[in-house]
Design a protein around this motif. Structure first.
Motif, PDB file in Angstrom:
ATOM      1  N   HIS A  18       0.848  -1.181   0.000  1.00  0.00           N
ATOM      2  CA  HIS A  18       0.000   0.000   0.000  1.00  0.00           C
ATOM      3  C   HIS A  18       0.892   1.243   0.000  1.00  0.00           C
ATOM      4  N   ARG A  19       0.316   2.320  -0.456  1.00  0.00           N
ATOM      5  CA  ARG A  19       1.057   3.576  -0.557  1.00  0.00           C
ATOM      6  C   ARG A  19       0.220   4.680   0.063  1.00  0.00           C
ATOM      7  N   VAL A  20       0.916   5.613   0.697  1.00  0.00           N
ATOM      8  CA  VAL A  20       0.249   6.707   1.396  1.00  0.00           C
ATOM      9  C   VAL A  20       0.550   8.026   0.687  1.00  0.00           C
ATOM     10  N   TYR A  21      -0.483   8.843   0.551  1.00  0.00           N
ATOM     11  CA  TYR A  21      -0.363  10.143  -0.107  1.00  0.00           C
ATOM     12  C   TYR A  21      -0.828  11.233   0.846  1.00  0.00           C
ATOM     13  N   TRP A  22      -0.184  12.377   0.753  1.00  0.00           N
ATOM     14  CA  TRP A  22      -0.601  13.560   1.508  1.00  0.00           C
ATOM     15  C   TRP A  22      -1.090  14.615   0.523  1.00  0.00           C
ATOM     16  N   PHE A  23      -2.295  15.124   0.772  1.00  0.00           N
ATOM     17  CA  PHE A  23      -2.867  16.186  -0.038  1.00  0.00           C
ATOM     18  C   PHE A  23      -3.067  17.430   0.812  1.00  0.00           C
ATOM     19  N   LYS A  24      -2.947  18.576   0.154  1.00  0.00           N
ATOM     20  CA  LYS A  24      -3.178  19.839   0.848  1.00  0.00           C
ATOM     21  C   LYS A  24      -4.254  20.626   0.113  1.00  0.00           C
ATOM     22  N   ASP A  25      -5.165  21.181   0.881  1.00  0.00           N
ATOM     23  CA  ASP A  25      -6.251  21.992   0.338  1.00  0.00           C
ATOM     24  C   ASP A  25      -6.231  23.335   1.051  1.00  0.00           C
ATOM     25  N   SER A  26      -6.230  24.403   0.279  1.00  0.00           N
ATOM     26  CA  SER A  26      -6.227  25.741   0.860  1.00  0.00           C
ATOM     27  C   SER A  26      -7.170  26.634   0.073  1.00  0.00           C
TER      28      SER A  26
END
Length: 253
Positions: free
Chosen positions: A145-153
């Motif tokens: 499995h792979r983990v992603y980080w997203f940013k919303d502004s």
């Protein structure tokens, strides 16, 4: 097309060519978080196509080829078979996508749950450092499995900022739990926003709880300094006013 089936079931992904001039046929498979991989290829002047890469050693996969058709048959489906399958035809050096299938193979005994542990009420100042944690519980789904980080502004749409696949196991947790960390140093106003952790595994992609990073501490300090300056100025004006009204108008205008 969308195909949902349970572990152990069979499925046939059908693909017909729209052009009689089609010479080559290909199947590509793309799993979540990975690049598309060549699954099979077939030349119309041959009797049978062939599987590629790791798929050629798996007897569960079979091709049904003929005049204008390129069907892919999967027997005894496993959760690892989940993904998106594309059928591509080639004629006159042109590639055309004939069919696409989103295949989801579910196992009732497996589950995956994500959570992001980061308090949004921390008083964070410019120049500080912060670590966002993403705890992944994979249950019996112990595949890659792979983990992603997203940013919303407010200034931009949600965007991918970081990805990693190295599991840092926590000794205080169960065997199938991993903790992923996102470190940020020397914070500025540009770091403010909402952060999401997403995990792609076993044919699923799930988002964790959102984490709001709000750098409000420095704004409060500036406001307090401004308030102190106004109070100090008012006191100076009051003390000067005891001397002459002309001076008061000149200093406090």
């Amino acid at each position: 097309h969308f195909k949902s089936l349970a572990v152990g079931q069979d499925v046939t992904l059908r693909c017909f060519s729209k052009h009689n001039q089609t010479t080559f046929y290909y199947w590509y498979k793309q799993t979540l978080g990975q690049r598309p991989r060549l699954f099979s290829e077939f030349y119309k002047h041959e009797s049978q196509g062939r599987l590629n890469n790791d798929f050629k050693n798996d007897q569960r996969f079979q091709l049904e080829n003929g005049d204008g058709k390129n069907h892919l048959m999967i027997s005894n489906a496993q959760t690892s078979d989940s993904g998106t399958y594309y059928c591509v035809g080639v004629y006159s050096y042109a590639y055309e996508f004939h069919e696409g299938y989103s295949v989801l193979v579910e196992d009732s005994s497996s589950y995956i749950q994500t959570s992001v542990d980061q308090s949004s009420s921390e008083n964070i100042h410019t120049g500080d450092s912060v670590t966002l944690n993403c705890t992944v519980h994979t249950g019996s789904c112990d595949g890659e499995h792979r983990v992603y980080w997203f940013k919303d502004s407010e200034d931009s749409h949600p965007g991918l900022i970081y990805t990693h696949d190295q599991c840092e196991k926590n000794n205080n947790m169960q065997t199938h739990s991993c903790v992923y960390e996102l470190h940020m140093k020397n914070l500025t106003e540009s770091h403010a926003g909402i952060y999401y952790c997403a995990v792609a595994s076993c044919g699923h992609i799930l988002f964790g709880n959102r984490t709001k990073l709000d750098l409000t501490g420095d704004v409060l300090v500036v406001f307090l300094l401004f308030l102190l300056w106004k109070i100090n100025k008012r006191n100076n004006c009051t003390s000067t006013g005891t001397q002459t009204s002309f001076t008061v108008l000149h200093v406090c205008s």
